[in-house]
Design a protein around this motif. Sequence first.
Motif, PDB file in Angstrom:
ATOM      1  N   SER A  93       0.687  -1.174  -0.236  1.00 51.68           N
ATOM      2  CA  SER A  93       0.062  -0.224  -0.010  1.00 51.68           C
ATOM      3  C   SER A  93       0.961   1.156   0.024  1.00 51.68           C
ATOM      4  CB  SER A  93      -1.078   0.110   1.346  1.00 51.68           C
ATOM      5  OG  SER A  93      -1.552  -1.338   1.154  1.00 51.68           O
ATOM      6  N   SER A  94       2.071   1.144  -0.097  1.00 45.09           N
ATOM      7  CA  SER A  94       3.515   1.920   0.323  1.00 45.09           C
ATOM      8  C   SER A  94       3.380   2.876  -1.337  1.00 45.09           C
ATOM      9  CB  SER A  94       4.287   1.884   0.045  1.00 45.09           C
ATOM     10  OG  SER A  94       4.736   1.772   1.521  1.00 45.09           O
ATOM     11  N   GLU A  95       2.930   3.728  -1.290  1.00 44.03           N
ATOM     12  CA  GLU A  95       3.148   4.607  -2.598  1.00 44.03           C
ATOM     13  C   GLU A  95       4.198   4.176  -3.994  1.00 44.03           C
ATOM     14  OE1 GLU A  95       0.753   7.585  -0.352  1.00 44.03           O
ATOM     15  OE2 GLU A  95       2.290   6.612   0.259  1.00 44.03           O
ATOM     16  N   ASN A  96       3.904   3.924  -5.587  1.00 43.41           N
ATOM     17  CA  ASN A  96       4.367   4.239  -6.037  1.00 43.41           C
ATOM     18  C   ASN A  96       5.007   5.119  -6.385  1.00 43.41           C
ATOM     19  OD1 ASN A  96       5.954   1.058  -6.086  1.00 43.41           O
ATOM     20  ND2 ASN A  96       4.204   0.706  -5.343  1.00 43.41           N
ATOM     21  N   SER A  97       4.127   5.719  -6.634  1.00 42.89           N
ATOM     22  CA  SER A  97       3.641   6.679  -7.951  1.00 42.89           C
ATOM     23  C   SER A  97       3.581   7.998  -7.283  1.00 42.89           C
ATOM     24  CB  SER A  97       3.963   6.109  -9.174  1.00 42.89           C
ATOM     25  OG  SER A  97       4.189   5.500 -10.105  1.00 42.89           O
ATOM     26  N   VAL A  98       2.996   9.153  -8.441  1.00 39.29           N
ATOM     27  CA  VAL A  98       2.736  10.752  -7.442  1.00 39.29           C
ATOM     28  C   VAL A  98       2.568  10.945  -8.952  1.00 39.29           C
ATOM     29  CG1 VAL A  98       5.434  11.635  -6.743  1.00 39.29           C
ATOM     30  CG2 VAL A  98       2.860  12.200  -5.667  1.00 39.29           C
ATOM     31  N   VAL A  99       1.027  11.652  -9.035  1.00 39.45           N
ATOM     32  CA  VAL A  99       1.125  12.066 -10.397  1.00 39.45           C
ATOM     33  C   VAL A  99       0.459  13.403 -10.011  1.00 39.45           C
ATOM     34  CG1 VAL A  99      -0.057  12.048 -12.444  1.00 39.45           C
ATOM     35  CG2 VAL A  99       0.419  10.269 -11.363  1.00 39.45           C
ATOM     36  N   ILE A 100       1.146  14.409  -9.984  1.00 42.17           N
ATOM     37  CA  ILE A 100       0.974  15.831  -9.498  1.00 42.17           C
ATOM     38  C   ILE A 100       0.281  16.819 -10.798  1.00 42.17           C
ATOM     39  CG2 ILE A 100       2.425  17.536  -8.660  1.00 42.17           C
ATOM     40  CD1 ILE A 100       4.260  16.106  -7.753  1.00 42.17           C
ATOM     41  N   LEU A 101      -0.427  17.602 -10.468  1.00 46.71           N
ATOM     42  CA  LEU A 101      -1.152  18.372 -11.739  1.00 46.71           C
ATOM     43  C   LEU A 101       0.164  19.442 -11.944  1.00 46.71           C
ATOM     44  CD1 LEU A 101      -3.350  16.429 -10.518  1.00 46.71           C
ATOM     45  CD2 LEU A 101      -4.791  18.748 -12.060  1.00 46.71           C
ATOM     46  N   ASP A 102       0.225  19.634 -13.081  1.00 49.07           N
ATOM     47  CA  ASP A 102       1.046  20.920 -13.689  1.00 49.07           C
ATOM     48  C   ASP A 102       1.235  22.569 -13.033  1.00 49.07           C
ATOM     49  OD1 ASP A 102       2.797  22.287 -15.538  1.00 49.07           O
ATOM     50  OD2 ASP A 102       1.101  23.749 -16.178  1.00 49.07           O
ATOM     51  N   SER A 103      -0.647  22.543 -12.154  1.00 53.46           N
ATOM     52  CA  SER A 103       0.089  23.943 -11.733  1.00 53.46           C
ATOM     53  C   SER A 103       0.701  24.508 -10.317  1.00 53.46           C
ATOM     54  CB  SER A 103      -1.194  24.593 -11.721  1.00 53.46           C
ATOM     55  OG  SER A 103      -2.064  24.270 -10.895  1.00 53.46           O
ATOM     56  N   VAL A 104       0.841  22.897  -9.838  1.00 56.50           N
ATOM     57  CA  VAL A 104       1.599  22.603  -8.262  1.00 56.50           C
ATOM     58  C   VAL A 104       2.565  22.172  -8.509  1.00 56.50           C
ATOM     59  CG1 VAL A 104      -0.717  23.601  -7.339  1.00 56.50           C
ATOM     60  CG2 VAL A 104       0.415  21.199  -7.741  1.00 56.50           C
ATOM     61  N   TYR A 105       3.182  21.163  -9.821  1.00 52.02           N
ATOM     62  CA  TYR A 105       3.666  20.481  -9.542  1.00 52.02           C
ATOM     63  C   TYR A 105       5.486  20.843  -9.139  1.00 52.02           C
ATOM     64  CZ  TYR A 105       7.254  17.164 -12.186  1.00 52.02           C
ATOM     65  OH  TYR A 105       8.294  15.788 -11.952  1.00 52.02           O
ATOM     66  N   ASP A 106       5.691  22.317  -9.865  1.00 52.59           N
ATOM     67  CA  ASP A 106       7.100  23.011  -8.780  1.00 52.59           C
ATOM     68  C   ASP A 106       7.258  22.704  -7.002  1.00 52.59           C
ATOM     69  OD1 ASP A 106       8.569  22.462 -11.399  1.00 52.59           O
ATOM     70  OD2 ASP A 106       7.800  24.820 -11.794  1.00 52.59           O
ATOM     71  N   PRO A 132      12.026   2.601  -0.876  1.00 59.57           N
ATOM     72  CA  PRO A 132      11.745   3.718  -1.228  1.00 59.57           C
ATOM     73  C   PRO A 132      12.211   4.601  -2.028  1.00 59.57           C
ATOM     74  CG  PRO A 132      13.028   3.090   0.850  1.00 59.57           C
ATOM     75  CD  PRO A 132      13.461   1.683  -0.580  1.00 59.57           C
ATOM     76  N   VAL A 133      11.236   4.093  -3.675  1.00 60.91           N
ATOM     77  CA  VAL A 133      11.732   4.951  -4.942  1.00 60.91           C
ATOM     78  C   VAL A 133      10.448   5.479  -4.567  1.00 60.91           C
ATOM     79  CG1 VAL A 133      12.706   4.744  -6.592  1.00 60.91           C
ATOM     80  CG2 VAL A 133      13.811   3.719  -4.860  1.00 60.91           C
ATOM     81  N   LEU A 134      10.532   6.708  -4.913  1.00 67.09           N
ATOM     82  CA  LEU A 134       8.965   6.891  -5.742  1.00 67.09           C
ATOM     83  C   LEU A 134       8.998   7.606  -7.194  1.00 67.09           C
ATOM     84  CD1 LEU A 134       5.823   8.238  -4.817  1.00 67.09           C
ATOM     85  CD2 LEU A 134       7.044  10.319  -4.557  1.00 67.09           C
ATOM     86  N   THR A 135       8.555   7.478  -7.968  1.00 65.32           N
ATOM     87  CA  THR A 135       8.041   8.185  -9.496  1.00 65.32           C
ATOM     88  C   THR A 135       7.030   8.687  -9.343  1.00 65.32           C
ATOM     89  OG1 THR A 135       8.237   5.547 -10.385  1.00 65.32           O
ATOM     90  CG2 THR A 135       8.062   7.111 -12.373  1.00 65.32           C
ATOM     91  N   VAL A 136       7.794  10.349 -10.075  1.00 66.13           N
ATOM     92  CA  VAL A 136       6.684  11.319 -10.133  1.00 66.13           C
ATOM     93  C   VAL A 136       6.257  11.639 -11.511  1.00 66.13           C
ATOM     94  CG1 VAL A 136       6.817  13.680  -9.703  1.00 66.13           C
ATOM     95  CG2 VAL A 136       8.128  11.623  -8.240  1.00 66.13           C
ATOM     96  N   TYR A 137       4.894  11.470 -12.468  1.00 68.25           N
ATOM     97  CA  TYR A 137       4.478  12.089 -13.417  1.00 68.25           C
ATOM     98  C   TYR A 137       4.093  13.593 -13.077  1.00 68.25           C
ATOM     99  CZ  TYR A 137       4.519   6.847 -14.355  1.00 68.25           C
ATOM    100  OH  TYR A 137       5.154   6.137 -14.805  1.00 68.25           O
ATOM    101  N   ARG A 138       4.225  14.298 -14.421  1.00 68.93           N
ATOM    102  CA  ARG A 138       3.409  15.586 -14.331  1.00 68.93           C
ATOM    103  C   ARG A 138       2.259  15.712 -15.103  1.00 68.93           C
ATOM    104  NH1 ARG A 138       7.270  20.601 -14.566  1.00 68.93           N
ATOM    105  NH2 ARG A 138       5.946  22.471 -14.328  1.00 68.93           N
ATOM    106  N   ALA A 139       1.466  15.619 -14.070  1.00 68.06           N
ATOM    107  CA  ALA A 139       0.060  15.495 -14.951  1.00 68.06           C
ATOM    108  C   ALA A 139      -0.402  17.103 -15.997  1.00 68.06           C
ATOM    109  CB  ALA A 139      -1.029  15.290 -14.661  1.00 68.06           C
ATOM    110  N   ARG A 140      -0.871  17.730 -16.831  1.00 65.68           N
ATOM    111  CA  ARG A 140      -1.722  18.681 -17.387  1.00 65.68           C
ATOM    112  C   ARG A 140      -2.321  19.322 -16.947  1.00 65.68           C
ATOM    113  NH1 ARG A 140      -0.819  15.903 -22.689  1.00 65.68           N
ATOM    114  NH2 ARG A 140      -2.886  14.945 -23.073  1.00 65.68           N
ATOM    115  N   ASN A 141      -3.396  18.228 -16.471  1.00 66.07           N
ATOM    116  CA  ASN A 141      -5.014  19.113 -15.443  1.00 66.07           C
ATOM    117  C   ASN A 141      -5.487  17.520 -15.517  1.00 66.07           C
ATOM    118  OD1 ASN A 141      -5.900  16.831 -17.860  1.00 66.07           O
ATOM    119  ND2 ASN A 141      -6.260  19.379 -19.102  1.00 66.07           N
ATOM    120  N   PHE A 142      -6.510  17.349 -14.974  1.00 62.25           N
ATOM    121  CA  PHE A 142      -7.191  15.844 -13.812  1.00 62.25           C
ATOM    122  C   PHE A 142      -7.367  14.915 -14.485  1.00 62.25           C
ATOM    123  CE2 PHE A 142     -10.296  14.138 -11.313  1.00 62.25           C
ATOM    124  CZ  PHE A 142      -9.135  14.012  -9.910  1.00 62.25           C
ATOM    125  N   ASP A 143      -7.976  15.545 -15.898  1.00 60.36           N
ATOM    126  CA  ASP A 143      -8.581  14.612 -17.230  1.00 60.36           C
ATOM    127  C   ASP A 143      -6.982  14.109 -17.536  1.00 60.36           C
ATOM    128  OD1 ASP A 143     -10.411  15.590 -16.930  1.00 60.36           O
ATOM    129  OD2 ASP A 143     -10.403  16.570 -19.263  1.00 60.36           O
TER     130      ASP A 143
END
Length: 475
Positions: A257-270, A351-362
């Motif tokens: 149940s530990s996060e393997n990936s986090v998907v962050i919306l573009d406007s709050v990515y940085d 403890p390795v987390l993959t980070v994705y950048r999403a344009r929007n919620f869709d």
Amino acid sequence: MSVETSVNTNLSADVAMISDLIRKAREAQRNYARYSQVQVDEVVTAAGWAIMHPAHNRLLAEMAVRDTGLGNVADKIQKNYRKTLGLLRDLKHAKTVGIIAEYPERGLVEIARPVGVVAAITPSTNPAATPANKIINALKGRNAVIVAPSPKGLSTCAALVAYIHAELAKVGAPLDLVQYLPGPITKQATQELMRQADLVVATGSQNNIRSAYASGSPAFGVGAGNVASIIDTSASLGEAAQQIASSKTFDNATSCSSENSVVILDSVYDSALAALTEAGGVLLNSEEKHHLQETMWPRGKLDSAVTAQSAPSIASLAGLTRPSVTQAKFLMVEEVGTGPDYPYSGEKLSPVLTVYRARNFDHACEIVNDIYGYLGAGHSVGIHTSDDGHILRLGNELPVCRVIVNQAHCFATGGSFENGLPFSLSMGCGTWGGNNLSENMNYRNFLNITRIVRRIPERVPSEEELFGEYLRKYG
């Protein structure tokens, strides 16, 4: 002696050994089936105290880390304690003896009955907490249970069962209610146990789950983990980062149940990346990411050498020497794709987390859906947001059995004192994950229920009631 003769001899020995365990379990269970609810609850409490006793808990945690090489002692102590405490809370007022429900308007009465002898298949990642959880649930239903530990978890399981036997002796319960496979643990012996048991409850590798379903005995299995969490534009970024960090690093990410990936919306990515860095993460550059990938998947398959190790240990194995990396609580890598060609999109158990950048919620939903199309469908998804519409959308659209909202995922998914899920270390993933249950495995999965059916006043619906609206609309 030929190979064939040797195999047949070993198989015959396994059948005889398992048959003896089953015989003793059945004899103990027949006695136990006559216990009252008060007596059963005393047995359950005894088994719970066997692992929650502080000295026992510490020794079991130390043995688990020493013999499996997975996780860390402090977190295993906490896991053993909280998971058992929460389970005992869930079970305290649950009825599992005699009449457990009455529906007079339907003429139905439900009576709880044991399933018999349970085969509990358990993983090396949680060699004390998972067996304890299954043992306690099985005992709550007046069943006997035989644990099949992983080979590396055998010593921890043996010590746990010894502690349970000491407590069962205090309350006068049959010791053979709880047994375990003796070493050496083999696939053949485990499969024979599953074949002879009345019910199989399996947690661990998907090979174990498939074997459980193919055993010929009724079986509950769980799906693969590969949790993704979305950081939405309305998230409290600092709080979200702290929750993800605590979940990702707990017991060196042994939890499915530990996060393997986090998907962050573009406007709050940085800003979200900065918050994750503040929480102890370090983002690897492209060269470091490449070296780490070669270390984690040297032949296209996740190397056990990195499983459940600390971030500094993994960095050392990969030859990463940047000071911030060697001192990180968890490592982060940016990714754009999913599937076999992008191994970071899969489960890492580290403890390795993959980070994705999403344009929007869709786009965020598309990314998560693609991740689960590769691995992890059915398990759960996390979201950090204040937008109820986004939360409900995940529940309606994604192939998941749980949507964890604004919580540290590995603590919340298996039950928490801050949510209503049953405390469990085995999460059903529904048909999406190849399972026959979509809930957290709990005591009701260890019961047969007999229904007394009485006559009630007849009520036959008219054709108008059933078809009137349809016929008026379509003719």
